[in-house]
Design an enzyme around this catalytic site. Structure first.
Site, PDB file in Angstrom:
ATOM      1  N   GLU A  39       0.878  -1.176   0.000  1.00 25.93           N
ATOM      2  CA  GLU A  39       0.000   0.000   0.000  1.00 25.93           C
ATOM      3  C   GLU A  39       0.906   1.214   0.000  1.00 25.93           C
ATOM      4  O   GLU A  39       1.550   1.518   1.008  1.00 25.93           O
ATOM      5  CB  GLU A  39      -0.909  -0.002   1.236  1.00 25.93           C
ATOM      6  CG  GLU A  39      -1.803   1.234   1.300  1.00 25.93           C
ATOM      7  CD  GLU A  39      -2.551   1.343   2.629  1.00 25.93           C
ATOM      8  OE1 GLU A  39      -2.954   0.310   3.198  1.00 25.93           O
ATOM      9  OE2 GLU A  39      -2.713   2.490   3.105  1.00 25.93           O
ATOM     10  N   ARG A  43       1.518  10.314   0.087  1.00 26.78           N
ATOM     11  CA  ARG A  43       1.930  11.354   1.036  1.00 26.78           C
ATOM     12  C   ARG A  43       3.196  12.056   0.622  1.00 26.78           C
ATOM     13  O   ARG A  43       3.692  12.915   1.351  1.00 26.78           O
ATOM     14  CB  ARG A  43       2.190  10.722   2.419  1.00 26.78           C
ATOM     15  CG  ARG A  43       0.949  10.199   3.051  1.00 26.78           C
ATOM     16  CD  ARG A  43       1.209   9.713   4.446  1.00 26.78           C
ATOM     17  NE  ARG A  43       0.239   8.719   4.769  1.00 26.78           N
ATOM     18  CZ  ARG A  43       0.275   7.957   5.841  1.00 26.78           C
ATOM     19  NH1 ARG A  43       1.251   8.075   6.708  1.00 26.78           N
ATOM     20  NH2 ARG A  43      -0.666   7.073   6.051  1.00 26.78           N
ATOM     21  N   THR A  67      -3.843   6.321   1.697  1.00 22.95           N
ATOM     22  CA  THR A  67      -4.021   7.735   2.025  1.00 22.95           C
ATOM     23  C   THR A  67      -4.778   8.469   0.916  1.00 22.95           C
ATOM     24  O   THR A  67      -4.438   9.591   0.544  1.00 22.95           O
ATOM     25  CB  THR A  67      -2.670   8.424   2.333  1.00 22.95           C
ATOM     26  OG1 THR A  67      -1.821   7.538   3.055  1.00 22.95           O
ATOM     27  CG2 THR A  67      -2.878   9.657   3.202  1.00 22.95           C
ATOM     28  N   LYS A 127     -11.199  -0.515   6.467  1.00 20.78           N
ATOM     29  CA  LYS A 127      -9.990  -0.221   7.231  1.00 20.78           C
ATOM     30  C   LYS A 127     -10.446   0.378   8.556  1.00 20.78           C
ATOM     31  O   LYS A 127     -11.353   1.213   8.582  1.00 20.78           O
ATOM     32  CB  LYS A 127      -9.144   0.781   6.444  1.00 20.78           C
ATOM     33  CG  LYS A 127      -7.998   1.408   7.227  1.00 20.78           C
ATOM     34  CD  LYS A 127      -7.013   2.068   6.288  1.00 20.78           C
ATOM     35  CE  LYS A 127      -6.048   2.965   7.044  1.00 20.78           C
ATOM     36  NZ  LYS A 127      -4.751   3.100   6.377  1.00 20.78           N
TER      37      LYS A 127
HETATM   38  C1  3PG Z   1      -1.776   4.307   7.564  1.00 21.37           C
HETATM   39  O1  3PG Z   1      -1.854   5.175   6.718  1.00 21.37           O
HETATM   40  O2  3PG Z   1      -2.394   3.248   7.455  1.00 21.37           O
HETATM   41  C2  3PG Z   1      -0.984   4.565   8.785  1.00 21.37           C
HETATM   42  O3  3PG Z   1      -0.325   5.762   8.739  1.00 21.37           O
HETATM   43  C3  3PG Z   1      -0.031   3.498   9.124  1.00 21.37           C
HETATM   44  O4  3PG Z   1       0.116   3.599  10.476  1.00 21.37           O
HETATM   45  P1  3PG Z   1       1.459   3.193  11.211  1.00 21.37           P
HETATM   46  O5  3PG Z   1       2.522   4.061  10.624  1.00 21.37           O
HETATM   47  O6  3PG Z   1       1.188   3.469  12.649  1.00 21.37           O
HETATM   48  O7  3PG Z   1       1.709   1.724  10.923  1.00 21.37           O
END
Ligand code: 3PG
Length: 208
Positions: A39, A43, A67, A127
């Protein structure tokens, strides 16, 4: 794609790519470690190009865009070659845009009402974000009995320390997390370390 997004791997690596030249080596390292799903979060300025390169050069991996926070990003990710989409939340416009791509996608929810709204809209795989900050495994355990139709990929604050707790829940298909591709490891271009982290994550057991 016939298989559910939640049932492919126990952990979906959530990846932030800063350097476009890292995209393909990261994807190859994940495949080598036994996690053929990525994934790629939208960003960074290179994220869409990274998806495009992975889609073109690493056919063994399922590449998705994460995102997705605006409707336009759903189309951009589709055009870049993303094979699935993930959003940290859900609005009617966002889910419509993700649906319009025809790609499998996971909208995000963090409350019971958000979960119910998404079930009404036809989703059963979601999610759960931000997982740890929104009640963690206890939240998911608590809603399984009243809302058994919803299955989740919890993400946000998950690591080797708590992944198994989530994966033991009947309404969790897989978890997502960035711990497989830490920023410092990527900056060092330590692809063997990525493969080793992926390999350990690929052995985590799911029950759902
Ligand atoms: C996401 O976008 O799913 C999260 O930012 C991932 O979260 P983590 O960095 O705490 O694993």
């Amino acid at each position: 794609m016939t298989e559910s997004l939640l049932d492919r791997v126990p952990v979906i690596p959530v990846v932030v790519v800063e350097n476009i030249d890292h995209a393909v080596p990261i994807a190859r390292a994940l495949v080598k470690g036994g996690l053929p799903v990525i994934e790629l979060t939208l960003r960074t300025p290179v994220a869409l190009d990274a998806i495009e390169r992975i889609a073109a050069e690493v056919p063994d991996i399922l590449v998705g865009a994460g995102t997705i926070v605006t409707p336009g990003q759903a189309k951009q990710a589709f055009d870049a070659g993303a094979q699935f989409l993930v959003s940290p939340g859900s609005t009617p416009n966002l889910t419509a845009a993700m649906r319009d791509t025809g790609l499998p996608h996971l909208p995000g929810a963090a409350t019971v009402s958000e979960v119910l709204a998404l079930l009404e809209a036809g989703y059963s795989e979601l999610k759960f974000f931000p997982a740890e900050a929104s009640g963690g495994a206890n939240f998911l355990k608590s809603i399984h009995s009243p809302v058994p139709a919803a299955r989740f990929c919890p993400t946000g604050g998950i690591s080797t320390a708590n992944a198994s707790t989530y994966l033991s829940l009947p309404n969790v298909g897989c978890v997502g997390g960035s711990w497989i591709t830490p920023a410092a490891v990527l900056a060092d271009e330590n692809w063997d370390a990525v493969s080793a982290l992926a390999s350990a994550a690929s052995e985590l057991k799911t029950t759902a």
